[in-house]
Motif scaffolding. Structure first.
Motif, PDB file in Angstrom:
ATOM      1  N   GLY A   1       1.195  -4.928  -0.340  1.00 55.28           N
ATOM      2  CA  GLY A   1       0.407  -4.614  -1.422  1.00 55.28           C
ATOM      3  C   GLY A   1       1.373  -4.656  -2.775  1.00 55.28           C
ATOM      4  N   GLY A   2       2.466  -4.901  -2.439  1.00 55.54           N
ATOM      5  CA  GLY A   2       3.439  -5.156  -3.703  1.00 55.54           C
ATOM      6  C   GLY A   2       3.597  -3.708  -4.424  1.00 55.54           C
ATOM      7  N   GLY A   3       3.551  -3.712  -5.841  1.00 57.58           N
ATOM      8  CA  GLY A   3       3.615  -2.484  -6.366  1.00 57.58           C
ATOM      9  C   GLY A   3       2.455  -1.712  -6.500  1.00 57.58           C
ATOM     10  N   SER A   4       1.077  -2.267  -6.158  1.00 59.38           N
ATOM     11  CA  SER A   4       0.031  -1.471  -6.526  1.00 59.38           C
ATOM     12  C   SER A   4      -0.445  -0.767  -5.173  1.00 59.38           C
ATOM     13  CB  SER A   4      -1.132  -2.422  -6.555  1.00 59.38           C
ATOM     14  OG  SER A   4      -2.370  -2.067  -6.699  1.00 59.38           O
ATOM     15  N   ARG A   5      -0.836   0.378  -5.373  1.00 57.41           N
ATOM     16  CA  ARG A   5      -1.287   1.423  -4.219  1.00 57.41           C
ATOM     17  C   ARG A   5      -2.606   1.156  -4.037  1.00 57.41           C
ATOM     18  NH1 ARG A   5       2.239   4.821  -2.386  1.00 57.41           N
ATOM     19  NH2 ARG A   5       4.207   5.135  -3.414  1.00 57.41           N
ATOM     20  N   LEU A   6      -3.690   0.494  -4.874  1.00 52.20           N
ATOM     21  CA  LEU A   6      -5.030   0.429  -5.091  1.00 52.20           C
ATOM     22  C   LEU A   6      -5.814  -0.929  -4.630  1.00 52.20           C
ATOM     23  CD1 LEU A   6      -5.875   2.840  -8.259  1.00 52.20           C
ATOM     24  CD2 LEU A   6      -5.662   3.487  -5.873  1.00 52.20           C
ATOM     25  N   ALA A   7      -4.804  -1.595  -4.382  1.00 48.91           N
ATOM     26  CA  ALA A   7      -4.908  -3.118  -4.251  1.00 48.91           C
ATOM     27  C   ALA A   7      -5.887  -3.138  -2.823  1.00 48.91           C
ATOM     28  CB  ALA A   7      -3.833  -4.350  -4.232  1.00 48.91           C
ATOM     29  N   LYS A   8      -5.034  -2.987  -1.803  1.00 49.07           N
ATOM     30  CA  LYS A   8      -5.672  -2.620  -0.330  1.00 49.07           C
ATOM     31  C   LYS A   8      -6.862  -1.942  -0.333  1.00 49.07           C
ATOM     32  CE  LYS A   8      -1.365  -3.905   2.253  1.00 49.07           C
ATOM     33  NZ  LYS A   8      -0.580  -3.411   3.505  1.00 49.07           N
TER      34      LYS A   8
END
Length: 378
Positions: A224-231
Motif C-alpha cells: 500500500g505504500g503510504g496510502s491507507r485507502l488504496a487497498k
C-alpha cells in the motif's frame, strides 16, 4: 553493497510436470466446462411446474445478448480484469525488488532458467484459470441437476393450459401441478431449456469469483505504500461490479434473488479456497511475506550470549569468567585432611615429619595429578 546472488537449483521434472500434469488438468477442466455449457451431453432436469405460478410468470426479457450486461461483456471482464491486475502487480513488485522472496532459480536442462518471479506469475495465473473453469462447472452442474425455472419460464414455455387441465383456481384450491414428462411447452425448445437453468446464477458466480480473487490478491500481495485507502478502494472496486450484475439479473427477470445469492456463495467460496489452500495467500514458497518482504512479523533479534571461557565452569552458563581459586589439600601421615588457602604455585607448606601429599587445582577446575614429595629428615 551488491545484492546477494539467488540460489540456483537444477530440476529435470518441472517442465514435464507443467506440460503433462498441470496443462492436462487444465485442459480436462476446460473440456468438462464446454460439455456442460454448449452440448446436450448432460440433459437438464425436468421437475415440472405449477399452472400460472406467479414466481415464473414474469415477462420475457429477450435473448441474453439483449441484456444490458450481455454474456460476452461479462465473460470478457471476469477474464481480463484479474489477469491484468495480477500481471501489473507482479511487474510492479519485480521492479521494486519485492517479488520472489527467497525462492531459488530453477535450471532445467542446460539452457532454461526459470526465475522465481516468472514461476510466481505462472502459478497465480494458472490457479486463477483453473478456478474460473471450476466455477463455471459448479454453476452449470447445479443448473443441470436442479432444473430450476427462471422468473420468465412460463412466458417462454407457453403451455396449453386447457390441454394440461389447468382450470382457473376456485377459492383456496391449490394450483394444478404439471408433472414432468410429455411436451407441456409449445415454445422454442432451446429457449425453454435455457429458462430451466436459473439456479445458481452462473454470471453472478463468475463475477463473484473474479472479484474475490482479484480483491484478495490486492489485499495480500500489493504494497500500500503510504496510502491507507488504496487497498480498500481497489477491493471495493472489484466487489461492486458483481453485486450490480446480480441486481441487474434480478431486475431483468432473468434470475431470482436466491439464484444470485447462490452464485455469489459459489464463486466466493472457490476463490477463498484456492487463495488460502493452493497459492498460500499469494506468498512465495520460500517464506516471503506480504509484498515479498517477509511473512509473519519477527521480533528484534536476540542478543547473542557471550561465549563461555575455555577455562571456566561449563556447568553454569551464567558463572563468572574469573578463573577458579586454587585449593591446597594437605594430608598428614595420620590421614587427616588439612585445607590451606591459595598458596603460590610451587610453594611447600609447612608440615611435620613423614611424607606430605599435595594436590593442586588446575585452571579448569580439575585436579592436577598429585605427587608425593619426601621431606628430608633432620
Amino acid at each position: 553493497m551488491a545484492p546477494p546472488r539467488r540460489e540456483v537449483k537444477r530440476s529435470g521434472s518441472i517442465v514435464p510436470c507443467f506440460l503433462f500434469v498441470e496443462l492436462g488438468i487444465l485442459g480436462g477442466t476446460a473440456a468438462l466446462a464446454y460439455q456442460l455449457e454448449f452440448t446436450d451431453a448432460f440433459p437438464v432436469h425436468d421437475g415440472g411446474f405449477f399452472c400460472r405460478d406467479p414466481a415464473y410468470g414474469r415477462p420475457y426479457p429477450g435473448p441474453p445478448g439483449s441484456s444490458r450486461a450481455p454474456p460476452a461483456l461479462v465473460y470478457g471482464l471476469v477474464t481480463t480484469v484479474p489477469v491484468l491486475t495480477i500481471v501489473v502487480g507482479e511487474l510492479l513488485g519485480r521492479l521494486g525488488g519485492a517479488r520472489g522472496g527467497r525462492d531459488p532459480t530453477i535450471l532445467w536442462g542446460e539452457c532454461c532458467y526459470l526465475g522465481a518471479p516468472l514461476r510466481r506469475l505462472l502459478r497465480f495465473l494458472g490457479v486463477f484459470s483453473f478456478g474460473l473453469l471450476a466455477t463455471a462447472i459448479f454453476a452449470n452442474a447445479g443448473q443441470v441437476v436442479t432444473g430450476a425455472p427462471a422468473p420468465h419460464f412460463l412466458a417462454v414455455c407457453r403451455p396449453n393450459y386447457s390441454a394440461l387441465g389447468c382450470a382457473p383456481r376456485a377459492g383456496d384450491a391449490p394450483p394444478h401441478f404439471v408433472p414432468p414428462g410429455g411436451a407441456p411447452c409449445n415454445g422454442d425448445p432451446p429457449s425453454v431449456a435455457a429458462a430451466r437453468r436459473a439456479f445458481p446464477c452462473k454470471e453472478a458466480a463468475l463475477g463473484a469469483y473474479a472479484g474475490a480473487y482479484a480483491g484478495l490478491y490486492v489485499t495480500l500481495a500489493w504494497r500500500g505504500g503510504g496510502s491507507r485507502l488504496a487497498k480498500p478502494a481497489a477491493v471495493l472496486g472489484f466487489a461492486a461490479p458483481p453485486f450490480l450484475l446480480g441486481a441487474l439479473r434480478v431486475a431483468e427477470h432473468r434470475n431470482h434473488w436466491g439464484d444470485v445469492l447462490a452464485g455469489f456463495l459459489t464463486g466466493t467460496g472457490i476463490a477463498a479456497f484456492l487463495v488460502t489452500c493452493v497459492v498460500g495467500n499469494f506468498q512465495s514458497g520460500g517464506g516471503s511475506g506480504r509484498g515479498g518482504q517477509g511473512g509473519t512479523p519477527k521480533g528484534p533479534p536476540r542478543a547473542a550470549a557471550p561465549p563461555a571461557p575455555s577455562g571456566g565452569d561449563q556447568r553454569h552458563p551464567g558463572a563468572s569468567s574469573r578463573p577458579p581459586r586454587r585449593h591446597l589439600n594437605v594430608l598428614s601421615p595420620g590421614g587427616t585432611p588439612k585445607t590451606g588457602g591459595s598458596p603460590k604455585l610451587g610453594g611447600i607448606p609447612k608440615v611435620e615429619g613423614g611424607h606430605t601429599r599435595i594436590l593442586y587445582g588446575g585452571p579448569d577446575g580439575a585436579l592436577i595429578e598429585p605427587f608425593i614429595k619426601p621431606l628430608q629428615s633432620h
